[in-house]
Scaffold this motif. Structure first.
Motif, mmCIF file in Angstrom:
data_model
loop_
_atom_site.group_PDB
_atom_site.id
_atom_site.type_symbol
_atom_site.label_atom_id
_atom_site.label_comp_id
_atom_site.label_asym_id
_atom_site.label_seq_id
_atom_site.Cartn_x
_atom_site.Cartn_y
_atom_site.Cartn_z
ATOM 1 N N MET A 129 0.905 56.461 -65.696
ATOM 2 C CA MET A 129 1.775 56.958 -64.779
ATOM 3 C C MET A 129 2.991 55.917 -64.398
ATOM 4 S SD MET A 129 0.451 60.070 -64.303
ATOM 5 C CE MET A 129 1.328 60.837 -63.019
ATOM 6 N N GLN A 130 4.235 56.550 -64.391
ATOM 7 C CA GLN A 130 5.356 55.691 -64.108
ATOM 8 C C GLN A 130 5.519 54.478 -64.648
ATOM 9 O OE1 GLN A 130 3.654 55.694 -59.690
ATOM 10 N NE2 GLN A 130 5.613 56.494 -59.314
ATOM 11 N N PHE A 131 5.480 54.619 -66.042
ATOM 12 C CA PHE A 131 5.636 53.347 -67.029
ATOM 13 C C PHE A 131 7.002 53.349 -67.610
ATOM 14 C CE2 PHE A 131 5.139 50.726 -70.837
ATOM 15 C CZ PHE A 131 4.321 49.980 -70.379
ATOM 16 N N SER A 132 7.913 52.857 -66.656
ATOM 17 C CA SER A 132 9.436 53.028 -67.228
ATOM 18 C C SER A 132 10.113 51.426 -67.477
ATOM 19 C CB SER A 132 10.108 53.703 -66.122
ATOM 20 O OG SER A 132 9.994 52.888 -64.926
ATOM 21 N N ALA A 133 11.028 51.601 -68.286
ATOM 22 C CA ALA A 133 11.652 50.374 -68.526
ATOM 23 C C ALA A 133 11.066 49.281 -69.101
ATOM 24 C CB ALA A 133 12.353 49.990 -67.127
ATOM 25 N N PRO A 134 10.296 49.664 -70.236
ATOM 26 C CA PRO A 134 9.582 48.454 -71.088
ATOM 27 C C PRO A 134 10.719 47.188 -71.206
ATOM 28 C CG PRO A 134 9.423 50.514 -72.033
ATOM 29 C CD PRO A 134 10.371 50.970 -70.993
ATOM 30 N N THR A 135 9.991 46.303 -71.248
ATOM 31 C CA THR A 135 10.540 44.933 -71.824
ATOM 32 C C THR A 135 10.720 44.553 -73.180
ATOM 33 O OG1 THR A 135 8.518 43.778 -71.536
ATOM 34 C CG2 THR A 135 10.069 43.590 -69.685
ATOM 35 N N HIS A 136 9.524 45.227 -73.934
ATOM 36 C CA HIS A 136 9.509 45.248 -75.488
ATOM 37 C C HIS A 136 9.182 46.558 -76.091
ATOM 38 C CE1 HIS A 136 8.869 41.250 -73.815
ATOM 39 N NE2 HIS A 136 9.161 40.845 -74.829
ATOM 40 N N TYR A 137 9.799 46.547 -77.154
ATOM 41 C CA TYR A 137 9.385 47.792 -78.093
ATOM 42 C C TYR A 137 9.182 47.127 -79.559
ATOM 43 C CZ TYR A 137 12.085 50.806 -74.673
ATOM 44 O OH TYR A 137 12.622 51.572 -73.703
ATOM 45 N N LEU A 138 7.829 47.651 -80.093
ATOM 46 C CA LEU A 138 7.587 46.728 -81.504
ATOM 47 C C LEU A 138 7.609 48.130 -82.290
ATOM 48 C CD1 LEU A 138 6.819 44.609 -83.070
ATOM 49 C CD2 LEU A 138 4.197 45.386 -82.668
ATOM 50 N N ASP A 139 8.112 48.201 -83.586
ATOM 51 C CA ASP A 139 8.052 48.948 -84.492
ATOM 52 C C ASP A 139 6.684 49.016 -85.293
ATOM 53 O OD1 ASP A 139 8.672 50.813 -86.635
ATOM 54 O OD2 ASP A 139 9.860 49.427 -87.819
ATOM 55 N N ILE A 140 6.061 50.249 -85.127
ATOM 56 C CA ILE A 140 4.669 50.452 -85.671
ATOM 57 C C ILE A 140 4.912 51.465 -86.933
ATOM 58 C CG2 ILE A 140 3.489 49.729 -83.274
ATOM 59 C CD1 ILE A 140 2.756 52.990 -83.188
ATOM 60 N N ALA A 160 1.150 53.100 -88.821
ATOM 61 C CA ALA A 160 1.021 54.240 -88.179
ATOM 62 C C ALA A 160 -0.205 54.956 -88.555
ATOM 63 C CB ALA A 160 2.099 55.265 -88.003
ATOM 64 N N ASP A 161 -0.430 55.051 -89.919
ATOM 65 C CA ASP A 161 -1.582 55.486 -90.583
ATOM 66 C C ASP A 161 -2.940 54.497 -90.261
ATOM 67 O OD1 ASP A 161 -0.369 57.638 -91.593
ATOM 68 O OD2 ASP A 161 -0.245 56.820 -93.726
ATOM 69 N N THR A 162 -2.581 53.145 -90.196
ATOM 70 C CA THR A 162 -3.952 52.172 -89.820
ATOM 71 C C THR A 162 -4.096 52.576 -88.353
ATOM 72 O OG1 THR A 162 -3.023 50.518 -91.366
ATOM 73 C CG2 THR A 162 -4.512 49.966 -89.609
ATOM 74 N N GLU A 199 13.486 55.972 -78.082
ATOM 75 C CA GLU A 199 14.564 55.017 -77.133
ATOM 76 C C GLU A 199 14.785 53.845 -78.019
ATOM 77 O OE1 GLU A 199 12.787 55.306 -72.644
ATOM 78 O OE2 GLU A 199 11.233 54.421 -74.210
ATOM 79 N N SER A 200 14.046 53.310 -78.944
ATOM 80 C CA SER A 200 14.313 51.963 -79.355
ATOM 81 C C SER A 200 14.905 51.794 -80.924
ATOM 82 C CB SER A 200 12.991 51.145 -79.339
ATOM 83 O OG SER A 200 12.072 51.968 -80.369
ATOM 84 N N GLY A 201 15.139 52.995 -81.371
ATOM 85 C CA GLY A 201 15.900 53.261 -82.670
ATOM 86 C C GLY A 201 14.798 53.272 -83.817
ATOM 87 N N TYR A 202 13.349 53.104 -83.648
ATOM 88 C CA TYR A 202 12.370 53.205 -84.627
ATOM 89 C C TYR A 202 11.820 54.684 -84.800
ATOM 90 C CZ TYR A 202 12.399 48.374 -83.802
ATOM 91 O OH TYR A 202 12.688 46.821 -83.597
ATOM 92 N N LYS A 203 11.174 54.897 -85.759
ATOM 93 C CA LYS A 203 10.578 56.142 -86.140
ATOM 94 C C LYS A 203 9.373 56.428 -85.024
ATOM 95 C CE LYS A 203 8.302 59.206 -89.417
ATOM 96 N NZ LYS A 203 8.017 59.440 -91.020
ATOM 97 N N ARG A 204 8.368 55.168 -84.766
ATOM 98 C CA ARG A 204 7.341 54.976 -83.848
ATOM 99 C C ARG A 204 7.531 53.741 -83.395
ATOM 100 N NH1 ARG A 204 5.246 58.807 -87.348
ATOM 101 N NH2 ARG A 204 4.043 60.653 -86.214
ATOM 102 N N ALA A 205 7.096 53.643 -82.129
ATOM 103 C CA ALA A 205 7.189 52.313 -81.645
ATOM 104 C C ALA A 205 5.984 52.297 -80.230
ATOM 105 C CB ALA A 205 8.390 51.732 -80.954
ATOM 106 N N GLU A 206 5.528 51.060 -79.994
ATOM 107 C CA GLU A 206 4.711 50.737 -78.930
ATOM 108 C C GLU A 206 5.536 49.934 -77.861
ATOM 109 O OE1 GLU A 206 0.358 51.078 -81.051
ATOM 110 O OE2 GLU A 206 1.039 49.069 -80.627
ATOM 111 N N ALA A 207 5.511 50.289 -76.522
ATOM 112 C CA ALA A 207 6.340 49.761 -75.714
ATOM 113 C C ALA A 207 5.284 48.779 -74.685
ATOM 114 C CB ALA A 207 6.986 50.786 -74.949
ATOM 115 N N TYR A 208 5.954 47.715 -74.189
ATOM 116 C CA TYR A 208 5.179 46.987 -73.292
ATOM 117 C C TYR A 208 5.977 46.311 -72.081
ATOM 118 C CZ TYR A 208 2.057 46.921 -77.403
ATOM 119 O OH TYR A 208 1.141 47.075 -78.371
#
Length: 231
Positions: free
Chosen positions: A156-167, A171-173, A203-212
């Motif tokens: 809940m309430q996970f806003s404004a990540p400091t990092h986005y990593l292109d995955i 994605a299949d892995t 948000e970050s301009g990737y197709k899929r990303a993980e945020a931290y």
């Protein structure tokens, strides 16, 4: 420290193979929240340990959950480890702080990733608390990051990540690792998490990303040291 400060600190560190721990409440949590990142890190030769608070035994036996986690870790080229608590009965007290700190110290990590602290599942909140205390007791010698799982369902309430990593490329892995947890309704939970990955990608301009979120007070940002560009 500002983002520029973290980047400067990272630039001063020599390139090397890193030890990274991803702590999660149950088998499957690190895979769902960070599976793409784990796959990218291990592909570069970094050492990843997935540290589960418990073995996941509930309606499904521990043997089944441990076997599923073993398979997921094989796919991600990571190593499973367990903090030996009980699913649904997490304990956070001084004795468990001490025991968990010893586990983290034994790993000697360069970075630890853990659940965001505002979460509907008490096991997720518990391991985030235990991990934060270990980081604090260690004099903040490793970088600490927070990840999200099943937003709205758990995180809940996970806003404004400091990092986005292109995955996108892994994605299949990630999906294969998540689907290794066949007893845990992956058709539902993977789709929830993949919606999060698509949103973070949007948000970050990737197709899929993980945020931290990088914890303020961390000594450096691990991503540039690991050779992974982020946004």
């Amino acid at each position: 420290m500002s983002a520029e400060g973290w980047q400067a600190s990272a630039a001063e560190l020599p390139a090397r193979k890193l030890k990274i721990v991803v702590s999660g409440g149950h088998p499957g949590d690190p895979e769902y929240g960070c599976g793409g990142t784990i796959a990218r890190l291990t592909a570069l030769g970094h050492e990843l340990t997935l540290l589960y608070l418990n073995d996941g035994a509930w309606e499904t036996s521990a043997a089944v959950r441990i076997a599923e986690a073993k398979r997921a870790c094989e796919i991600l080229k990571a190593r499973p480890s367990y903090a030996h608590q009980t699913n649904g009965h997490a304990v956070v007290d001084n004795d468990h702080y001490d025991a968990f700190q010893k586990m983290i110290e034994a790993e000697r990590p360069d970075a630890v990733f853990t659940h965001w602290t505002v979460d509907n599942h008490p096991d997720h909140r518990a391991i985030a608390n235990l991990t934060y205390e270990s980081w604090n007791r260690s004099k903040r010698t490793f970088a600490l990051y927070y990840f999200e799982v099943s937003d709205g369902e758990d995180t809940m309430q996970f806003s404004a990540p400091t990092h986005y990593l292109d995955i996108t490329a892994v994605a299949d892995t990630k999906k294969a690792a998540c689907y290794s947890h066949a007893s845990q309704n992956p058709d539902f939970f993977y789709n929830v998490q993949d919606t999060v990955a698509k949103f973070r990608g949007f948000e970050s301009g990737y197709k899929r990303a993980e945020a931290y979120k990088l914890q303020i007070g961390s000594p450096y940002d691990i991503f540039p040291i690991a050779g992974l560009p982020t946004r």
